[in-house]
Design an enzyme around this catalytic site. Structure first.
Site, PDB file in Angstrom:
ATOM      1  N   ASP A  24       0.854  -1.193   0.000  1.00  0.00           N
ATOM      2  CA  ASP A  24       0.000   0.000   0.000  1.00  0.00           C
ATOM      3  C   ASP A  24       0.886   1.238   0.000  1.00  0.00           C
ATOM      4  OD1 ASP A  24      -1.910   1.609   2.644  1.00  0.00           O
ATOM      5  OD2 ASP A  24      -1.758   2.069   0.510  1.00  0.00           O
ATOM      6  N   ASN A  26      -0.204   4.505  -0.391  1.00  0.00           N
ATOM      7  CA  ASN A  26      -0.810   5.801   0.002  1.00  0.00           C
ATOM      8  C   ASN A  26      -1.535   5.743   1.345  1.00  0.00           C
ATOM      9  OD1 ASN A  26      -2.947   4.205  -0.705  1.00  0.00           O
ATOM     10  ND2 ASN A  26      -3.930   5.699  -2.049  1.00  0.00           N
ATOM     11  N   ASP A  28      -3.999   4.017   2.607  1.00  0.00           N
ATOM     12  CA  ASP A  28      -5.437   3.740   2.814  1.00  0.00           C
ATOM     13  C   ASP A  28      -5.640   2.291   3.282  1.00  0.00           C
ATOM     14  OD1 ASP A  28      -6.489   3.200  -0.697  1.00  0.00           O
ATOM     15  OD2 ASP A  28      -4.958   2.250   0.549  1.00  0.00           O
ATOM     16  N   ASP A  32      -1.830  -1.316  -3.797  1.00  0.00           N
ATOM     17  CA  ASP A  32      -2.155  -0.576  -5.019  1.00  0.00           C
ATOM     18  C   ASP A  32      -1.024  -0.705  -6.055  1.00  0.00           C
ATOM     19  OD1 ASP A  32      -1.710   1.949  -2.658  1.00  0.00           O
ATOM     20  OD2 ASP A  32      -0.165   1.384  -4.112  1.00  0.00           O
ATOM     21  N   ASP A 101      -5.077 -10.831 -15.321  1.00  0.00           N
ATOM     22  CA  ASP A 101      -6.103 -11.812 -14.976  1.00  0.00           C
ATOM     23  C   ASP A 101      -7.353 -11.505 -15.801  1.00  0.00           C
ATOM     24  OD1 ASP A 101      -6.427 -13.422 -11.804  1.00  0.00           O
ATOM     25  OD2 ASP A 101      -7.699 -13.720 -13.583  1.00  0.00           O
ATOM     26  N   ASP A 203      -9.553 -16.706 -15.754  1.00  0.00           N
ATOM     27  CA  ASP A 203     -10.324 -17.091 -14.575  1.00  0.00           C
ATOM     28  C   ASP A 203     -11.424 -18.092 -14.914  1.00  0.00           C
ATOM     29  OD1 ASP A 203     -10.854 -16.407 -11.731  1.00  0.00           O
ATOM     30  OD2 ASP A 203     -12.801 -15.843 -12.527  1.00  0.00           O
ATOM     31  N   GLU A 259      -7.380 -21.187 -15.948  1.00  0.00           N
ATOM     32  CA  GLU A 259      -7.752 -21.803 -14.672  1.00  0.00           C
ATOM     33  C   GLU A 259      -8.923 -22.720 -14.993  1.00  0.00           C
ATOM     34  OE1 GLU A 259     -10.286 -19.971 -11.985  1.00  0.00           O
ATOM     35  OE2 GLU A 259      -9.281 -20.692 -10.197  1.00  0.00           O
ATOM     36  N   HIS A 335      -4.083 -17.163  -4.550  1.00  0.00           N
ATOM     37  CA  HIS A 335      -4.940 -16.332  -3.696  1.00  0.00           C
ATOM     38  C   HIS A 335      -6.197 -17.063  -3.227  1.00  0.00           C
ATOM     39  CE1 HIS A 335      -6.606 -16.228  -7.651  1.00  0.00           C
ATOM     40  NE2 HIS A 335      -7.705 -15.684  -7.178  1.00  0.00           N
ATOM     41  N   ASP A 336      -6.402 -18.274  -3.783  1.00  0.00           N
ATOM     42  CA  ASP A 336      -7.589 -19.063  -3.399  1.00  0.00           C
ATOM     43  C   ASP A 336      -7.249 -20.201  -2.457  1.00  0.00           C
ATOM     44  OD1 ASP A 336      -8.948 -19.004  -6.769  1.00  0.00           O
ATOM     45  OD2 ASP A 336      -9.267 -17.625  -5.079  1.00  0.00           O
TER      46      ASP A 336
HETATM   47  O1  TEU Z   1     -11.680 -19.263  -8.846  1.00  0.00           O
HETATM   48  C1  TEU Z   1     -12.472 -20.239  -9.517  1.00  0.00           C
HETATM   49  C2  TEU Z   1     -12.604 -21.426  -8.688  1.00  0.00           C
HETATM   50  O2  TEU Z   1     -12.515 -22.528  -9.112  1.00  0.00           O
HETATM   51  C3  TEU Z   1     -12.902 -21.176  -7.264  1.00  0.00           C
HETATM   52  O3  TEU Z   1     -14.158 -21.751  -6.990  1.00  0.00           O
HETATM   53  C4  TEU Z   1     -11.848 -21.827  -6.425  1.00  0.00           C
HETATM   54  O4  TEU Z   1     -11.827 -23.212  -6.745  1.00  0.00           O
HETATM   55  C5  TEU Z   1     -12.234 -21.624  -5.006  1.00  0.00           C
HETATM   56  O5  TEU Z   1     -12.120 -20.259  -4.785  1.00  0.00           O
HETATM   57  C6  TEU Z   1     -11.322 -22.415  -4.107  1.00  0.00           C
HETATM   58  O6  TEU Z   1     -11.965 -22.450  -2.864  1.00  0.00           O
HETATM   59  C7  TEU Z   1     -11.573 -18.076  -9.618  1.00  0.00           C
HETATM   60  C8  TEU Z   1     -10.704 -17.075  -8.863  1.00  0.00           C
HETATM   61  O7  TEU Z   1      -9.389 -17.623  -8.709  1.00  0.00           O
HETATM   62  C9  TEU Z   1     -11.354 -16.813  -7.533  1.00  0.00           C
HETATM   63  O8  TEU Z   1     -10.538 -15.935  -6.732  1.00  0.00           O
HETATM   64  C10 TEU Z   1     -12.696 -16.160  -7.785  1.00  0.00           C
HETATM   65  O9  TEU Z   1     -13.349 -15.990  -6.540  1.00  0.00           O
HETATM   66  C11 TEU Z   1     -13.564 -17.036  -8.711  1.00  0.00           C
HETATM   67  O10 TEU Z   1     -12.858 -17.534  -9.843  1.00  0.00           O
HETATM   68  C12 TEU Z   1     -14.696 -16.198  -9.274  1.00  0.00           C
HETATM   69  O11 TEU Z   1     -14.144 -15.236 -10.146  1.00  0.00           O
HETATM   70 CA    CA Z   2      -3.371   2.043  -1.182  1.00  0.00          CA
END
Ligand code: TEU
Ligand code: CA
Length: 560
Positions: A24, A26, A28, A32, A101, A203, A259, A335-336
């Site tokens: 971050d 700035n 907040d 970013d 993405d 995605d 994905e 991130h998932d």
């Molecule tokens: O994730 C798609 C997906 O398969 C998700 O259901 C994933 O398996 C789940 O989050 C795991 O618990 C993509 C993105 O990576 C995710 O961040 C988004 O939330 C989702 O699509 C909808 O865009």
């Molecule tokens: Ca920021």
């Protein structure tokens, strides 16, 4: 000799940035674009070649940017298009490519297309989305459960019909059967390619083509039906991607990764076929879904620590079945997913660094393009959720409501334990830059709590510590850049019956790379290296013991 065509994206290592939690600039409390620009030198030092940037487009952030309201504008909280252009320019000046993405299975319900579509049945944008009448009793068109709990259908009073949302109700699915939708997306992709980006991570791209019958799905948790057989790898998906390839992808020098939940190796070989008519590679989910079988009724939340033998069967299968047919991707987390060292390794202080290095070795010596998720190179860990105020992720919020509040299928404490083990917010705690307040992520109040272990685990300490996970990842990356056998060598499994060791070799011409990793915190018998001649390229131990592998010991020997 090298069988595959040589490509830069086969020889690259990719680093995923989740902008909201990266840096971050700035105050907040939200990461970013300028924060990313300020830290590109750190990524150059790590040695990565490509950044996969999670969505930075305009979004109301119902799903942290995976719900896009304007594909050609930057999210207000992340900065401006000028900030984006500056980041792109600096990345390119450092020799780092930027992969965006692409989220086109759905938009935000605040996108102009949806605002028009819901206005009336004869609106020109009506068929941009998937609208259906309810059943005669007024209930939803079918029993599908959204990936994010609850019904996958939302009734819209204005529109007078239900619309499909495989994710949250603020993420209406686009109707890819509509050629206008496809061309809108292809035009947008071209617009970004003309700005000079270097590719797309796509995605949930396997969900674009739905079963036109929209039949009820098999009921798993007693509440809703499973939609995956009817939305993943659907009847027209390869036509759509071949059209995308012909109209956009083939016209630029891009890296593309799909994905593709629900994909098999055979299906992956279609998505990522070596003729180049669709994508370069895909992400499968078999190894990150393997541990959610203990209580199927809770889906992914029924976690268990992964079993080495099951994991090895999965990863070896993918290595062998893609050989000579398609290129693959390699990842432990994103991130998932929860943090790799907590899920697959051992984040206890005595074993965290050693096991993080072992995991890095196991993955980065395999065949395919490796992906590093922000903080993985530091051995960042999961966080413990103790209160419902601790988590932010809409998937967790909705699951808590469905399984705890509405249906009393699991206690609050048990649900919080599940979130602490496999919740997506584990990966979304702020990047830990140094031991100053908020781990140097922000001089404001972070949007999500910082992991309290940032004082011990942070980039500033790691970069200057030769024994850090960071320095080890630096070496793994440089080994891949220096040794074609690591990129193009054929994968051959070893010790397939071992309960404790994951071993394999890579062969290219007269070179053989032998890799062995002790998956456990115990010393285990291993004679693999005793009679092996060659050069040790990397190990997470400076001394070795004949006949054994030490706790979480990883060794890589190259015989030329
Ligand atoms: O994730 C798609 C997906 O398969 C998700 O259901 C994933 O398996 C789940 O989050 C795991 O618990 C993509 C993105 O990576 C995710 O961040 C988004 O939330 C989702 O699509 C909808 O865009
Ligand atoms: Ca920021």
């Amino acid at each position: 000799m090298i069988k595959e065509k040589k490509n830069w994206w086969k020889e690259s290592v990719v680093y995923q940035i989740y902008p909201r939690s990266f840096a971050d600039s700035n105050g907040d409390g939200i990461g970013d674009l300028n924060g990313i620009t300020e830290h590109l030198d750190y990524l150059k030092k790590l040695g990565i070649d490509v950044i996969w940037l999670s969505p930075v487009y305009q979004s109301p952030n119902d799903d942290n940017g995976y719900d896009i309201s304007d594909y050609r504008a930057i999210m207000t909280e992340f900065g401006t298009m000028a900030d984006f252009d500056r980041m792109l320019e600096k990345a390119h000046s450092l020799g780092i490519k930027i992969v965006m993405d692409l989220v086109v299975n759905h938009t935000s319900d605040e996108h102009a297309w949806f605002l028009e579509s819901r206005k009336s049945k004869d609106n020109p944008y009506r068929d941009y989305y998937i609208w259906k009448d309810g059943k005669p009793d007024g209930s939803a068109p079918n029993n599908w459960q959204s990936f994010f709990s609850g019904s996958a259908w939302q009734y819209d009073e204005t529109a007078g019909q239900y619309y499909l949302h495989c994710f949250t109700k603020k993420q209406p699915d686009l109707n890819w059967e509509n050629e206008k939708v496809r061309n809108e997306v292809f035009d947008m992709m071209t617009w970004w390619c003309e700005k000079g980006i270097d590719g797309f991570r796509m995605d949930v791209i396997s969900a674009l083509s739905k079963d036109p019958a929209y039949p009820d799905g098999p009921v798993r948790d007693g509440l809703y039906g499973d939609l995956t057989p009817f939305v993943l790898n659907g009847p027209h998906i390869h036509e759509y991607l071949q059209e995308m390839n012909e109209k956009v992808l083939s016209r630029y020098d891009l890296m593309t990764v799909g994905e593709t939940p629900g994909v098999s190796p055979a299906e992956a070989a279609r998505y990522a076929n070596s003729d180049g008519t669709e994508l370069n590679m895909v992400f499968h989910f078999e190894h990150v879904n393997e541990d959610s079988v203990s209580t199927p009724v809770l889906g992914k939340w029924g976690y268990d620590h992964p079993d080495l033998k099951k994991l090895r069967v999965i990863l070896n299968k993918w290595q062998i079945e893609l050989e000579g047919k398609a290129w693959g991707s390699l990842y432990w987390d994103n991130h998932d997913q929860p943090r790799a060292v907590s899920r697959f390794g051992n984040d206890a202080p005595a074993y965290r660094v050693r096991s993080a290095k072992m995991l890095g070795t196991l993955l980065h010596m395999m065949k395919g393009t490796p992906y590093i998720y922000q903080g993985e190179e530091l051995g960042m860990t999961n966080i413990t959720f103790t209160d419902t105020s601790d988590f932010r992720d809409v998937e967790e919020i909705n699951a808590y409501k469905q399984y705890v509040v509405d249906n009393h299928m699991i206690s609050a404490e048990e649900m919080l334990k599940c979130f602490s083990a496999v919740g997506r917010d584990n990966a979304r705690t702020p990047m830990q830059w140094d031991d100053s307040e908020n781990a140097g992520f922000s001089f404001g109040t972070p949007w999500i709590p910082v992991n309290p272990n940032y004082r011990e685990i942070n980039a500033k300490a790691a970069v200057s510590d030769p024994d850090s996970v960071f320095c080890y990842y630096q070496k793994l990356i440089s080994l891949r850049h220096e040794n074609p056998v690591i990129v193009y060598g054929e994968f051959r499994p070893l010790l397939e019956d071992s309960d404790t060791i994951y071993a394999y070799e890579r062969v290219l011409d007269q070179e053989t790379l032998t890799v062995a990793c002790n998956w456990t915190e115990k010393e285990v018998p291993c004679t693999l290296f005793d009679a092996l001649s060659g050069t040790e390229l990397i190990s997470n131990y400076s001394t070795h013991k004949a006949g054994v592998l030490q706790p979480y010991e990883a060794r890589v020997i190259l015989k030329k």
